[in-house]
Design a protein around this motif. Structure first.
Motif, short mmCIF file in Angstrom:
data_model
loop_
_atom_site.label_atom_id
_atom_site.label_comp_id
_atom_site.label_asym_id
_atom_site.label_seq_id
_atom_site.Cartn_x
_atom_site.Cartn_y
_atom_site.Cartn_z
N ARG A 89 0.83 -1.20 0.00
CA ARG A 89 0.00 0.00 0.00
C ARG A 89 0.86 1.25 0.00
O ARG A 89 0.37 2.35 -0.20
CB ARG A 89 -0.91 0.03 1.23
N LEU A 180 -1.39 -14.68 -19.23
CA LEU A 180 -1.88 -13.70 -18.26
C LEU A 180 -1.74 -12.28 -18.78
O LEU A 180 -2.64 -11.46 -18.63
CB LEU A 180 -1.11 -13.84 -16.94
N TRP A 185 -6.49 -9.19 -17.27
CA TRP A 185 -5.71 -9.16 -16.02
C TRP A 185 -4.37 -8.48 -16.26
O TRP A 185 -3.94 -7.62 -15.49
CB TRP A 185 -5.50 -10.58 -15.49
N ARG A 187 -3.65 -6.43 -18.56
CA ARG A 187 -3.85 -5.01 -18.87
C ARG A 187 -3.92 -4.19 -17.58
O ARG A 187 -3.32 -3.12 -17.48
CB ARG A 187 -5.14 -4.87 -19.67
N VAL A 188 -4.64 -4.72 -16.59
CA VAL A 188 -4.73 -4.01 -15.32
C VAL A 188 -3.34 -3.91 -14.67
O VAL A 188 -2.93 -2.85 -14.19
CB VAL A 188 -5.71 -4.71 -14.35
N LYS A 190 -0.38 -4.05 -16.06
CA LYS A 190 0.49 -3.10 -16.76
C LYS A 190 0.05 -1.66 -16.46
O LYS A 190 0.89 -0.76 -16.36
CB LYS A 190 0.45 -3.36 -18.27
N ARG A 193 1.60 -0.61 -13.34
CA ARG A 193 2.99 -0.25 -13.55
C ARG A 193 3.09 1.20 -14.02
O ARG A 193 3.99 1.94 -13.59
CB ARG A 193 3.58 -1.19 -14.61
N LYS A 204 -10.46 -0.39 -9.93
CA LYS A 204 -9.73 -1.66 -9.78
C LYS A 204 -9.04 -1.69 -8.41
O LYS A 204 -8.45 -0.69 -7.99
CB LYS A 204 -8.66 -1.83 -10.87
N ASN A 205 -9.07 -2.85 -7.79
CA ASN A 205 -8.44 -3.01 -6.48
C ASN A 205 -6.93 -3.23 -6.68
O ASN A 205 -6.45 -4.35 -6.81
CB ASN A 205 -9.07 -4.19 -5.75
N TYR A 209 -4.24 -6.70 -7.00
CA TYR A 209 -3.48 -7.07 -8.19
C TYR A 209 -1.98 -7.12 -7.90
O TYR A 209 -1.27 -8.01 -8.35
CB TYR A 209 -3.74 -6.07 -9.33
N GLN A 212 -1.28 -10.27 -6.07
CA GLN A 212 -1.30 -11.45 -6.95
C GLN A 212 -0.01 -11.55 -7.75
O GLN A 212 0.58 -12.63 -7.88
CB GLN A 212 -2.49 -11.36 -7.92
N LEU A 216 2.67 -14.58 -7.45
CA LEU A 216 2.95 -15.39 -8.64
C LEU A 216 4.44 -15.36 -8.99
O LEU A 216 5.05 -16.41 -9.21
CB LEU A 216 2.12 -14.87 -9.82
#
Lengths: 333, 293
Positions: A89, A180, A185, A187-188, A190, A193, A204-205, A209, A212, A216
Motif C-alpha cells: 500500500r 496472463l 488481467w 492489462r490491469v 500493466k 505499472r 480496480k483493487n 493485483y 497477486q 505469482l
C-alpha cells in the motif's frame, strides 16, 4: 588456448541447467518488475525458501520430492504475503527495501545455529536429487552414463534429464506469463505499472493485483530454487547471497523487462558471456599474456569486464536485447 | 469572446436545474446525488478542509472554486477515497461511502480524473479505454485463462470504447501509445476512459489546466454534453470564463470552508467571494477573469 573449445563450453553453459534455473527465477522477477512495476530486490529469498522447502522435506523428513516442491511453493506464498501486506500500500521503494533486507535475513536465519536441526546450518543439506534421478530411470529417457550432443558441446544423460525438466518449466512459465499478460488481467497489471492511482480511479483493487503479481512471481522464483536443489543435490545458505538477485536483475535488463522471452534470452546470453570472458581471461593468463594477474584476480577482472559490457548495453540499448524501444522512449519522457 | 455562446445558453438553462436552491453555504438541493457532512482533514496544524454541509444537485454541472490552497483538490481526494478524512460523513446516491477506498468509490459510480493527467503512457489508447470497463471476467486471475468468456466481453467493451473515442475525436489515435498524445488529447482520453466505467457522477480536477485554447471549446462541449446525458459533473477549475460559462452552480471554498454557493450570477456579485480572492494571498489572473465578464 583453443577458441573453439571456449565457444563450445560457453554455449554449453548458455543452455545448461544453471541458465535454465536463472531464466526461471528471472521470469518471476519479470512478473514483478517488468509487468507490475514492483521493485523486488530479494528474489533470491524466494529461491531460498523454495530450495529449502525441497531440502528440508527430502533430507530431514525423508518425504517424497514432489512434497518438497509443494512445501517450497507454500513457503513462497507465505513469504510474498509477509512482504506484501505491509508494503504494497506504500510507495514502491518500501517494497524494495523490505525485500532486500528480508532475503538477507532469511539467509542468516537458515544458517544460524538455532536452525541447525532443520537446516544443518552453514553446512547445508545433501542428497537431494536421488529421487529425481530415479524418475529419469523409471521413464527411461536418458542414459545417465551416456553423452548427448556432438564434440565438446555435449551433456551427460543426467544433465539432459535435468535440462529437459527445467527448460520445460521455463517454457511453461513463459506460456503462463504470456497468457496472463495478454488478458484483461495483464492489462490491469500493466496499468498499475504505469500509474496505480489512475487504475484505482477506474475501480480496480490495485492492492489485490499487486499482491497477486508478487505471489505469482515469488512462486516462480521458488520453483527455480527447487530446481536448484535438485540440480546441485546439495544446498547451503551462502549460495543465496544478494548477488544472485543482482544477477537476476542483470539478466532481466539484458534480455528486456516486460517481454515474455526477455528473461530467457537474458539468461542464455548472460551465462554465455560469464563463461566466455572467464575462459578467455584464464586462457590468456595461462599463456603468459597477463603476467600482472594472479589466480584470484581473474574472477574479479572477469566480473568487472561483464559489468562494463552491461553498462554499454544499458547506454546503447536501454530496452534490452529484445525490448521495445518505442515503449522505452516514452518511458524516458 | 467565443465562450459567450456557451455562456448564454448554460446560464439560461441553469435556472430550472437548480430550482429551489437558496444561494447560501450548505444550501439544500431538490435532488442531491452527493451529500457531505462535517468533512474534515488537517495536515499537522493546518486545517485543509472543514466542510460543514455540502450537497450536489443531480444532473448539473457544479464548479468548485477558491484561491490557491483553499482545499479544493484535498476535498476531491477525500470524497473519492484517495485520501483519508479525520472526520465526517458523506453519502452518494443515498448510500454512505465515507471510509471507502478509491476503487470502491469508483465502482459505486463516482469516478474522478486528475489535475496532472494520468494517461497510462506505455499502453495504447484503446487499452487505456478498455481498462475502464467494469465487471470484466478476464480481470480476475483465474478468469484470465478463460479466453472464450472474456473474449465476448472484450468485443462489447471494444465497441463501446471505439464509440467514445469517436465522440472524443481520438479514434485515429486508438493504436498509438497514450504517451504519444498531446496534453489536451490526454485530458480527452482521461475523460473518455472515465466514461467507460458508466459513472453517474464524474469529478474533473482542473480539466482545462495546460490545455491548448483551441481544445478548450471542445472540452467544454464534452462537459456540457455529459450533463445533458443526465450525468452529474463536479469540477475544480481556475479559469473564471470557463466556470461562469458552463456551471449551473458554483461552490466557493476558502481556507477549507464553503464560504459561498450559488448560481454564477450570485457568485459574481458576492462580496465575500471577491474578498476571498482579492484579499487573500492569491492575486493571479483568475480573479480578473470574473471582472471582465
Amino acid at each position: 588456448m583453443d577458441i573453439f573449445l571456449i565457444l563450445a563450453e560457453s554455449a554449453r553453459s548458455a543452455v545448461g541447467p544453471v541458465a535454465a534455473i536463472y531464466a526461471l527465477a528471472a521470469i518471476g522477477l519479470n512478473m514483478h518488475f517488468g509487468y507490475a512495476g514492483l521493485l523486488n530486490f530479494g528474489q533470491v529469498g524466494f529461491m531460498l525458501v523454495g530450495a529449502y522447502g525441497v531440502g528440508i522435506s527430502v533430507a530431514v523428513f525423508e518425504l517424497p520430492l514432489l512434497v518438497g516442491f509443494l512445501v517450497g511453493l507454500a513457503c513462497a506464498v507465505v513469504l510474498a504475503l509477509l512482504l506484501g501486506v505491509p508494503t504494497l500500500r506504500l510507495r514502491a521503494d518500501y517494497l524494495s527495501i523490505t525485500t532486500i533486507a528480508a532475503a538477507e535475513v532469511l539467509r542468516l536465519v537458515y544458517r544460524a545455529g538455532f536452525a541447525e536441526p532443520l537446516t544443518n546450518g552453514v553446512y547445508g543439506l545433501q542428497n537431494l536429487s536421488t529421487e529425481f534421478r530415479e524418475w529419469n530411470l523409471a521413464l527411461g529417457l536418458f542414459d545417465p552414463a551416456g553423452r548427448y550432443g556432438f564434440g565438446s558441446f555435449s551433456f551427460s544423460g543426467s544433465h539432459m534429464w535435468l535440462m529437459t525438466v527445467t527448460w520445460g518449466l521455463v517454457a511453461l512459465m513463459a506460456a503462463l506469463t504470456w497468457a496472463l499478460i495478454h488478458s484483461p488481467w495483464g492489462r490491469v497489471v500493466k496499468g498499475i505499472r504505469e500509474d496505480e492511482d489512475a487504475v484505482r480511479s477506474l475501480g480496480k483493487n490495485v492492492f489485490a493485483y499487486k499482491m497477486q503479481a508478487l505471489v505469482l512471481g515469488g512462486l516462480i522464483g521458488a520453483l527455480a530454487g527447487c530446481m536448484m536443489a535438485v540440480h546441485q543435490g546439495a544446498i547451503a545458505p551462502d549460495q543465496f547471497k544478494p548477488q544472485v538477485t543482482f544477477f537476476l536483475w542483470v539478466i532481466l535488463l539484458l534480455g528486456g523487462a516486460g517481454r515474455v522471452l526477455g528473461p530467457i534470452v537474458g539468461s542464455m546470453v548472460f551465462w554465455f558471456l560469464m563463461n566466455f570472458t572467464d575462459k578467455v581471461l584464464r586462457g590468456l593468463g595461462s599463456e603468459g599474456y597477463l603476467p600482472f594477474l594472479s589466480g584470484p584476480d581473474f574472477g574479479a577482472i572477469q566480473l568487472a569486464f561483464v559489468g562494463a559490457l552491461l553498462v554499454l548495453l544499458i547506454v546503447f540499448r536501454p530496452q534490452g536485447l529484445i525490448g521495445d524501444r518505442k515503449e522505452m522512449l516514452i518511458n524516458v519522457k | 469572446m467565443s465562450s459567450d455562446e456557451v455562456n448564454g445558453s448554460a446560464v439560461g438553462a441553469a435556472v430550472d436545474r437548480m430550482a429551489g436552491a437558496v444561494p447560501e453555504p450548505g444550501s439544500a438541493k431538490r435532488d442531491p446525488i452527493l451529500v457531505a457532512d462535517g468533512v474534515k482533514r488537517s495536515f499537522g496544524g493546518l486545517t485543509a478542509v472543514d466542510v460543514e454541509h455540502l450537497e450536489v444537485q443531480r444532473g448539473t454541472i457544479t464548479a468548485l472554486i477558491g484561491p490557491n490552497g483553499a482545499g479544493k483538490s484535498t476535498l476531491f481526494n477525500l470524497l473519492t477515497g484517495f485520501d483519508r478524512v479525520d472526520g465526517g460523513e458523506w453519502s452518494f446516491e443515498g448510500r454512505g461511502i465515507n471510509g471507502r477506498r478509491g476503487h470502491q468509490v469508483a465502482r459505486a459510480g463516482m469516478v474522478r480524473t486528475f489535475q496532472l493527467t494520468k494517461a497510462l503512457t506505455r499502453m495504447t489508447v484503446l487499452d487505456n479505454m478498455l481498462l475502464g470497463a467494469p465487471g470484466q471476467t478476464g480481470e480476475r486471475m483465474a478468469g484470465a485463462f478463460l479466453r472464450p468468456v472474456w473474449g465476448r466481453q472484450e468485443k462489447v467493451n471494444t465497441e463501446k470504447a471505439l464509440e467514445l473515442l469517436e465522440r472524443f475525436k481520438l479514434i485515429d489515435k486508438r493504436r498509438d501509445m497514450a504517451g504519444a498524445l498531446s496534453g489536451g488529447q490526454r485530458k480527452l482520453l482521461e475523460m473518455a476512459r472515465a466514461l467507460m466505467t458508466d459513472p453517474s457522477m464524474i469529478m474533473l480536477d482542473e480539466p482545462m489546466a495546460g490545455v491548448n485554447p483551441a481544445l478548450v471549446q471542445s472540452l467544454l462541449h464534452h462537459i456540457t454534453s455529459l450533463r445533458d446525458e443526465g450525468k452529474t459533473v463536479l469540477f475544480v477549475e481556475h479559469d473564471m470564463d470557463v466556470i461562469m460559462g458552463i456551471s449551473d452552480w458554483i461552490v466557493v471554498l476558502a481556507q477549507g470552508q464553503v464560504i459561498a454557493e450559488g448560481r454564477p450570477s450570485d457568485i459574481r456579485s458576492n462580496q465575500q467571494v471577491i474578498d476571498a480572492y482579492l484579499g487573500a494571498q492569491d492575486v493571479e489572473g483568475e480573479d480578473q477573469g470574473s471582472g471582465d465578464e
